[in-house]
Design a protein around this motif. Sequence first.
Motif, PDB file in Angstrom:
ATOM      1  N   TYR A 178       0.811  -1.220   0.000  1.00 50.73           N
ATOM      2  CA  TYR A 178       0.000   0.000   0.000  1.00 50.73           C
ATOM      3  C   TYR A 178       0.844   1.270   0.000  1.00 50.73           C
ATOM      4  O   TYR A 178       0.641   2.157  -0.814  1.00 50.73           O
ATOM      5  CB  TYR A 178      -0.997   0.008   1.166  1.00 50.73           C
ATOM      6  CG  TYR A 178      -2.101  -0.988   0.942  1.00 50.73           C
ATOM      7  CD1 TYR A 178      -3.130  -0.717   0.062  1.00 50.73           C
ATOM      8  CD2 TYR A 178      -2.083  -2.220   1.567  1.00 50.73           C
ATOM      9  CE1 TYR A 178      -4.123  -1.639  -0.184  1.00 50.73           C
ATOM     10  CE2 TYR A 178      -3.067  -3.151   1.330  1.00 50.73           C
ATOM     11  CZ  TYR A 178      -4.091  -2.863   0.452  1.00 50.73           C
ATOM     12  OH  TYR A 178      -5.064  -3.780   0.203  1.00 50.73           O
ATOM     13  N   LYS A 179       1.802   1.378   0.911  1.00 44.66           N
ATOM     14  CA  LYS A 179       2.619   2.593   0.969  1.00 44.66           C
ATOM     15  C   LYS A 179       3.414   2.815  -0.311  1.00 44.66           C
ATOM     16  O   LYS A 179       3.353   3.894  -0.885  1.00 44.66           O
ATOM     17  CB  LYS A 179       3.548   2.569   2.187  1.00 44.66           C
ATOM     18  CG  LYS A 179       2.838   2.919   3.468  1.00 44.66           C
ATOM     19  CD  LYS A 179       3.798   2.973   4.631  1.00 44.66           C
ATOM     20  CE  LYS A 179       3.020   3.216   5.917  1.00 44.66           C
ATOM     21  NZ  LYS A 179       3.854   3.135   7.090  1.00 44.66           N
ATOM     22  N   LEU A 190       0.896   3.648  -3.274  1.00 38.93           N
ATOM     23  CA  LEU A 190      -0.276   4.477  -3.001  1.00 38.93           C
ATOM     24  C   LEU A 190      -0.584   5.433  -4.157  1.00 38.93           C
ATOM     25  O   LEU A 190      -1.699   5.433  -4.686  1.00 38.93           O
ATOM     26  CB  LEU A 190      -0.103   5.254  -1.695  1.00 38.93           C
ATOM     27  CG  LEU A 190      -1.270   6.146  -1.297  1.00 38.93           C
ATOM     28  CD1 LEU A 190      -2.542   5.331  -1.105  1.00 38.93           C
ATOM     29  CD2 LEU A 190      -0.938   6.911  -0.031  1.00 38.93           C
ATOM     30  N   ASN A 191       0.358   6.230  -4.564  1.00 39.43           N
ATOM     31  CA  ASN A 191       0.102   7.201  -5.638  1.00 39.43           C
ATOM     32  C   ASN A 191      -0.240   6.499  -6.945  1.00 39.43           C
ATOM     33  O   ASN A 191      -1.149   6.929  -7.665  1.00 39.43           O
ATOM     34  CB  ASN A 191       1.309   8.121  -5.821  1.00 39.43           C
ATOM     35  CG  ASN A 191       1.479   9.060  -4.652  1.00 39.43           C
ATOM     36  OD1 ASN A 191       0.528   9.409  -3.956  1.00 39.43           O
ATOM     37  ND2 ASN A 191       2.718   9.470  -4.407  1.00 39.43           N
ATOM     38  N   GLY A 222      -0.329   1.315   5.357  1.00 40.18           N
ATOM     39  CA  GLY A 222      -0.909   2.406   4.590  1.00 40.18           C
ATOM     40  C   GLY A 222      -2.305   2.197   4.036  1.00 40.18           C
ATOM     41  O   GLY A 222      -2.781   3.011   3.251  1.00 40.18           O
ATOM     42  N   ASP A 273      -4.733   5.113   4.483  1.00 35.91           N
ATOM     43  CA  ASP A 273      -4.396   6.211   3.570  1.00 35.91           C
ATOM     44  C   ASP A 273      -5.014   5.959   2.196  1.00 35.91           C
ATOM     45  O   ASP A 273      -5.538   6.871   1.554  1.00 35.91           O
ATOM     46  CB  ASP A 273      -2.880   6.365   3.425  1.00 35.91           C
ATOM     47  CG  ASP A 273      -2.205   6.754   4.726  1.00 35.91           C
ATOM     48  OD1 ASP A 273      -2.856   7.414   5.564  1.00 35.91           O
ATOM     49  OD2 ASP A 273      -1.031   6.391   4.909  1.00 35.91           O
ATOM     50  N   TYR A 274      -4.933   4.708   1.754  1.00 33.54           N
ATOM     51  CA  TYR A 274      -5.535   4.342   0.470  1.00 33.54           C
ATOM     52  C   TYR A 274      -7.045   4.583   0.497  1.00 33.54           C
ATOM     53  O   TYR A 274      -7.601   5.191  -0.425  1.00 33.54           O
ATOM     54  CB  TYR A 274      -5.225   2.881   0.129  1.00 33.54           C
ATOM     55  CG  TYR A 274      -5.947   2.417  -1.102  1.00 33.54           C
ATOM     56  CD1 TYR A 274      -5.518   2.798  -2.367  1.00 33.54           C
ATOM     57  CD2 TYR A 274      -7.080   1.610  -1.001  1.00 33.54           C
ATOM     58  CE1 TYR A 274      -6.197   2.394  -3.507  1.00 33.54           C
ATOM     59  CE2 TYR A 274      -7.753   1.203  -2.139  1.00 33.54           C
ATOM     60  CZ  TYR A 274      -7.310   1.598  -3.386  1.00 33.54           C
ATOM     61  OH  TYR A 274      -7.999   1.192  -4.504  1.00 33.54           O
ATOM     62  N   GLU A 282      -8.774   6.576   2.344  1.00 35.81           N
ATOM     63  CA  GLU A 282      -9.068   8.011   2.408  1.00 35.81           C
ATOM     64  C   GLU A 282      -8.893   8.662   1.037  1.00 35.81           C
ATOM     65  O   GLU A 282      -9.744   9.437   0.592  1.00 35.81           O
ATOM     66  CB  GLU A 282      -8.176   8.681   3.447  1.00 35.81           C
ATOM     67  CG  GLU A 282      -8.572  10.108   3.718  1.00 35.81           C
ATOM     68  CD  GLU A 282      -7.924  10.678   4.963  1.00 35.81           C
ATOM     69  OE1 GLU A 282      -8.264  11.819   5.297  1.00 35.81           O
ATOM     70  OE2 GLU A 282      -7.089   9.999   5.594  1.00 35.81           O
ATOM     71  N   ARG A 283      -7.832   8.346   0.355  1.00 34.70           N
ATOM     72  CA  ARG A 283      -7.573   8.950  -0.956  1.00 34.70           C
ATOM     73  C   ARG A 283      -8.514   8.418  -2.032  1.00 34.70           C
ATOM     74  O   ARG A 283      -8.856   9.134  -2.967  1.00 34.70           O
ATOM     75  CB  ARG A 283      -6.117   8.724  -1.359  1.00 34.70           C
ATOM     76  CG  ARG A 283      -5.162   9.416  -0.402  1.00 34.70           C
ATOM     77  CD  ARG A 283      -4.055  10.215  -0.954  1.00 34.70           C
ATOM     78  NE  ARG A 283      -3.821  10.313  -2.357  1.00 34.70           N
ATOM     79  CZ  ARG A 283      -2.663  10.025  -2.950  1.00 34.70           C
ATOM     80  NH1 ARG A 283      -1.637   9.579  -2.244  1.00 34.70           N
ATOM     81  NH2 ARG A 283      -2.524  10.189  -4.249  1.00 34.70           N
ATOM     82  N   LYS A 334     -13.903  10.762   6.286  1.00 34.98           N
ATOM     83  CA  LYS A 334     -13.215  11.032   7.566  1.00 34.98           C
ATOM     84  C   LYS A 334     -13.892  10.267   8.705  1.00 34.98           C
ATOM     85  O   LYS A 334     -13.221   9.782   9.619  1.00 34.98           O
ATOM     86  CB  LYS A 334     -13.195  12.529   7.875  1.00 34.98           C
ATOM     87  CG  LYS A 334     -12.430  13.363   6.868  1.00 34.98           C
ATOM     88  CD  LYS A 334     -10.956  13.261   7.074  1.00 34.98           C
ATOM     89  CE  LYS A 334     -10.245  14.252   6.165  1.00 34.98           C
ATOM     90  NZ  LYS A 334      -8.848  13.964   5.997  1.00 34.98           N
ATOM     91  N   ILE A 379     -12.729   6.645   8.453  1.00 39.98           N
ATOM     92  CA  ILE A 379     -11.338   6.496   8.894  1.00 39.98           C
ATOM     93  C   ILE A 379     -11.261   6.606  10.415  1.00 39.98           C
ATOM     94  O   ILE A 379     -10.522   5.858  11.068  1.00 39.98           O
ATOM     95  CB  ILE A 379     -10.425   7.540   8.204  1.00 39.98           C
ATOM     96  CG1 ILE A 379     -10.455   7.349   6.683  1.00 39.98           C
ATOM     97  CG2 ILE A 379      -9.011   7.475   8.749  1.00 39.98           C
ATOM     98  CD1 ILE A 379     -10.036   5.990   6.179  1.00 39.98           C
TER      99      ILE A 379
END
Length: 182
Positions: free
Chosen positions: A53-54, A57-58, A97, A100-101, A103-104, A169, A172
Amino acid sequence: MDGEIDEIIRAYTDNDPQFAERYQSTGTERLDIESYFDPTLPQFQEGYWADYYKPRLNEAISEMQELKDICDKYGIRLTVVTNPLYFLTYERDVKNGYLDYLERLADVTDYYNFSSLSDISLDPSNYYETSHFTPDVGRLMINAAFYDDADDKLKSQGFGCHVDRDNVKDLIRLLGEQLNEG
């Protein structure tokens, strides 16, 4: 690339006419496999596939955006769901991560979340091993995502929640609280 995808879609031939109906109604193509998951076996003592994931991610978010753009261009309704990961895999993913995934992802598209510490993910009988879920779980997912029919208790645990930019949010926060309580 869009032309190539269009050609592939138009050239597709379904060799199993009942497959789509079977898959949509059950969430699996294999209805004859029973769950044999034994969480006491050493190979099932930890989650796997969690270290990407980290570093991706992008790239993953960019790929989801590309998919969403293609669907929008061709008028295809995209329904995105997250995998209801077994709790050990989920906990490991979060450390790498996954939140984070999630959320994005909400910035790209709405989705249905099935990844959480829920009555589903904590019950080994819902899995074949630490990643793949049974047809019964697939049916719950289909009901939540396509028929707005999710169990209220499961939804309160994050299973079957519809997620968008406005409520990501909250999701999460819920997922973080679950991890902090455990």
